[in-house]
Scaffold this motif. Structure first.
Motif, PDB file in Angstrom:
ATOM      1  N   MET A  29      98.205  71.432 -94.035  1.00  0.00           N
ATOM      2  CA  MET A  29      99.361  72.667 -93.731  1.00  0.00           C
ATOM      3  C   MET A  29      99.183  73.113 -91.957  1.00  0.00           C
ATOM      4  O   MET A  29     100.021  73.721 -91.807  1.00  0.00           O
ATOM      5  N   THR A  30      98.511  74.228 -92.148  1.00  0.00           N
ATOM      6  CA  THR A  30      97.699  74.598 -90.681  1.00  0.00           C
ATOM      7  C   THR A  30      97.934  73.960 -89.869  1.00  0.00           C
ATOM      8  O   THR A  30      98.506  74.463 -88.768  1.00  0.00           O
ATOM      9  N   ARG A  31      97.520  72.277 -89.392  1.00  0.00           N
ATOM     10  CA  ARG A  31      98.092  71.420 -88.857  1.00  0.00           C
ATOM     11  C   ARG A  31      99.035  71.537 -88.153  1.00  0.00           C
ATOM     12  O   ARG A  31      99.672  71.144 -87.520  1.00  0.00           O
ATOM     13  N   LEU A  32      99.901  71.256 -89.621  1.00  0.00           N
ATOM     14  CA  LEU A  32     100.428  71.146 -89.695  1.00  0.00           C
ATOM     15  C   LEU A  32     101.663  72.038 -88.377  1.00  0.00           C
ATOM     16  O   LEU A  32     103.220  71.233 -88.090  1.00  0.00           O
ATOM     17  N   GLU A  33     101.984  73.008 -89.691  1.00  0.00           N
ATOM     18  CA  GLU A  33     102.729  74.309 -88.636  1.00  0.00           C
ATOM     19  C   GLU A  33     101.815  74.362 -87.044  1.00  0.00           C
ATOM     20  O   GLU A  33     102.997  74.820 -86.766  1.00  0.00           O
ATOM     21  N   ASN A  34     101.209  74.125 -86.746  1.00  0.00           N
ATOM     22  CA  ASN A  34     100.694  74.598 -84.693  1.00  0.00           C
ATOM     23  C   ASN A  34     100.476  73.344 -84.484  1.00  0.00           C
ATOM     24  O   ASN A  34     100.133  73.393 -83.648  1.00  0.00           O
ATOM     25  N   THR A  35     101.845  71.851 -85.587  1.00  0.00           N
ATOM     26  CA  THR A  35     101.996  71.362 -84.710  1.00  0.00           C
ATOM     27  C   THR A  35     103.182  71.029 -83.827  1.00  0.00           C
ATOM     28  O   THR A  35     104.077  71.176 -84.315  1.00  0.00           O
ATOM     29  N   ASP A  36     103.476  70.205 -82.746  1.00  0.00           N
ATOM     30  CA  ASP A  36     104.651  69.891 -82.130  1.00  0.00           C
ATOM     31  C   ASP A  36     105.864  69.032 -82.300  1.00  0.00           C
ATOM     32  O   ASP A  36     104.984  68.495 -82.869  1.00  0.00           O
ATOM     33  N   ALA A  37     106.449  69.146 -82.861  1.00  0.00           N
ATOM     34  CA  ALA A  37     107.574  68.052 -83.232  1.00  0.00           C
ATOM     35  C   ALA A  37     107.104  66.879 -82.365  1.00  0.00           C
ATOM     36  O   ALA A  37     107.721  66.012 -83.196  1.00  0.00           O
ATOM     37  N   ASP A  38     107.215  67.345 -81.655  1.00  0.00           N
ATOM     38  CA  ASP A  38     106.653  65.790 -80.513  1.00  0.00           C
ATOM     39  C   ASP A  38     105.470  65.353 -80.742  1.00  0.00           C
ATOM     40  O   ASP A  38     105.917  64.085 -79.380  1.00  0.00           O
ATOM     41  N   ASP A  39     104.620  65.348 -80.756  1.00  0.00           N
ATOM     42  CA  ASP A  39     103.415  65.671 -80.756  1.00  0.00           C
ATOM     43  C   ASP A  39     102.924  64.341 -82.251  1.00  0.00           C
ATOM     44  O   ASP A  39     103.156  64.672 -83.370  1.00  0.00           O
ATOM     45  N   LEU A  40     103.498  63.354 -81.961  1.00  0.00           N
ATOM     46  CA  LEU A  40     103.824  61.900 -82.777  1.00  0.00           C
ATOM     47  C   LEU A  40     102.198  62.114 -83.570  1.00  0.00           C
ATOM     48  O   LEU A  40     102.121  61.082 -84.839  1.00  0.00           O
ATOM     49  N   ASP A  41     101.727  61.184 -82.979  1.00  0.00           N
ATOM     50  CA  ASP A  41     100.211  60.961 -83.014  1.00  0.00           C
ATOM     51  C   ASP A  41      99.426  61.823 -84.039  1.00  0.00           C
ATOM     52  O   ASP A  41      98.647  61.751 -84.423  1.00  0.00           O
ATOM     53  N   ASN A  42      99.740  63.084 -83.682  1.00  0.00           N
ATOM     54  CA  ASN A  42      99.126  64.120 -84.311  1.00  0.00           C
ATOM     55  C   ASN A  42      99.911  63.996 -85.892  1.00  0.00           C
ATOM     56  O   ASN A  42      99.367  64.760 -87.360  1.00  0.00           O
ATOM     57  N   ILE A  43     101.338  64.087 -86.320  1.00  0.00           N
ATOM     58  CA  ILE A  43     102.030  64.022 -87.075  1.00  0.00           C
ATOM     59  C   ILE A  43     101.963  62.407 -88.072  1.00  0.00           C
ATOM     60  O   ILE A  43     101.616  62.971 -89.036  1.00  0.00           O
ATOM     61  N   PHE A  44     101.574  61.986 -87.347  1.00  0.00           N
ATOM     62  CA  PHE A  44     101.112  60.706 -88.108  1.00  0.00           C
ATOM     63  C   PHE A  44      99.482  60.534 -89.107  1.00  0.00           C
ATOM     64  O   PHE A  44      99.652  59.989 -89.502  1.00  0.00           O
ATOM     65  N   ASP A  45      99.039  61.139 -87.913  1.00  0.00           N
ATOM     66  CA  ASP A  45      97.980  61.147 -88.214  1.00  0.00           C
ATOM     67  C   ASP A  45      97.767  62.738 -89.940  1.00  0.00           C
ATOM     68  O   ASP A  45      96.347  61.793 -91.040  1.00  0.00           O
ATOM     69  N   ILE A  46      98.492  63.140 -90.060  1.00  0.00           N
ATOM     70  CA  ILE A  46      98.593  64.142 -91.075  1.00  0.00           C
ATOM     71  C   ILE A  46      99.194  63.350 -91.960  1.00  0.00           C
ATOM     72  O   ILE A  46      98.566  63.423 -92.974  1.00  0.00           O
ATOM     73  N   VAL A  47     100.645  62.805 -91.587  1.00  0.00           N
ATOM     74  CA  VAL A  47     100.947  61.498 -92.882  1.00  0.00           C
ATOM     75  C   VAL A  47      99.895  61.139 -93.192  1.00  0.00           C
ATOM     76  O   VAL A  47     100.043  60.402 -94.616  1.00  0.00           O
ATOM     77  N   ALA A  48      99.406  60.189 -92.895  1.00  0.00           N
ATOM     78  CA  ALA A  48      98.232  59.556 -92.953  1.00  0.00           C
ATOM     79  C   ALA A  48      96.803  59.812 -93.507  1.00  0.00           C
ATOM     80  O   ALA A  48      96.587  59.355 -94.522  1.00  0.00           O
ATOM     81  N   SER A  49      95.991  61.366 -93.465  1.00  0.00           N
ATOM     82  CA  SER A  49      95.830  61.752 -94.602  1.00  0.00           C
ATOM     83  C   SER A  49      96.097  62.288 -96.152  1.00  0.00           C
ATOM     84  O   SER A  49      95.262  62.493 -96.334  1.00  0.00           O
TER      85      SER A  49
END
Length: 241
Positions: free
Chosen positions: A148-168
């Motif tokens: 959740m800390t990573r998600l809160e600090n992730t820009d909405a257009d940073d899809l690679d990081n968002i998908f990595d969090i979802v995969a986790s």
């Protein structure tokens, strides 16, 4: 002569999502000091680190890994530790939504909130089972405080990081009676599966995160200057600091 040993009380709690039963102690003055310093810095990462340290130190069960607890369990657990450590009642000041200029300091209302009576809100329709197409779907894990800390600090257009969090957060993918456990699947394969979802399917995934259970408290008050009625919803543990 040795100084007297201070007896520390212990308490038991059952967490709302994982249903884990934990024995814990209140946090100590030095731990509270570290938390207050982190809060004064207004650095969200420092605050989360201080909270994790308190949870680690106060948890007496050797088999409990607080890093793996769902975020809502962490929030609920921490507020209960805080209640046993420095008092069950927290007093918060709420401002008027109208700008009253020089009278803004007077346009505030102090409200007392009992931390032991704060419940977890499970939004209607929320589920961690996501049906994608045919007999294919996913079972999701609830995100941890680190995710959740990573998600809160992730820009909405940073899809690679968002998908990595979802995969986790994927627990398993089912295909009829066939089960593919995420822990037995390469991260690259999980990411490839997610990237190949269509928009309608991924909206279902987003809805899982949008409707996550949260600690929640509603407050109502009237401005002492203009009488405007306010209705506020407090969500997340930092709303109660």
């Amino acid at each position: 002569m040795a100084l007297p040993k201070i007896d520390v009380p212990t308490y038991d709690i059952e967490l709302p999502v994982s249903k884990k039963k934990i024995r814990y102690r209140p946090f100590l003055v030095k731990e509270q000091r570290n938390l207050l310093m982190a809060m004064e810095s207004e650095d969200s990462d420092a605050v989360h680190t201080a909270i994790r340290d308190i949870l680690h130190n106060c948890t007496l069960n050797e088999d409990i890994d607080v890093e793996k607890l769902p975020i809502v369990d962490v929030e609920y657990y921490f507020l209960n530790i805080r209640a046993k450590s420095v008092g069950e009642i927290v007093e918060l000041f709420f401002p008027c939504d109208v700008d009253h200029g020089e009278q803004n300091d007077k346009a505030k209302v102090k409200i007392s909130i009992d931390l032991t009576k704060i419940d977890v809100d499970f939004p209607e329709g929320h589920t961690n089972k996501i049906e994608l197409f045919g007999e294919v779907g996913m079972i999701m894990k609830y995100p941890t405080i680190e995710l959740m800390t990573r998600l809160e600090n992730t820009d909405a257009d940073d899809l690679d990081n968002i998908f990595d969090i979802v995969a986790s957060c994927v627990d398993l993918i089912y295909e009829g009676d066939k089960i593919h456990y995420a822990k037995e699947t390469k991260k690259s394969e999980l990411l490839d599966f997610l990237y190949n979802l269509n928009s309608e399917q991924f909206i279902k995934v987003q809805n899982f995160f949008a409707t996550l259970p949260r600690i929640k408290q509603e407050v109502e008050y009237d401005c002492p200057i203009c009488g405007l009625h306010h209705h506020k919803v407090l969500e997340g543990m930092q709303s109660f600091f």
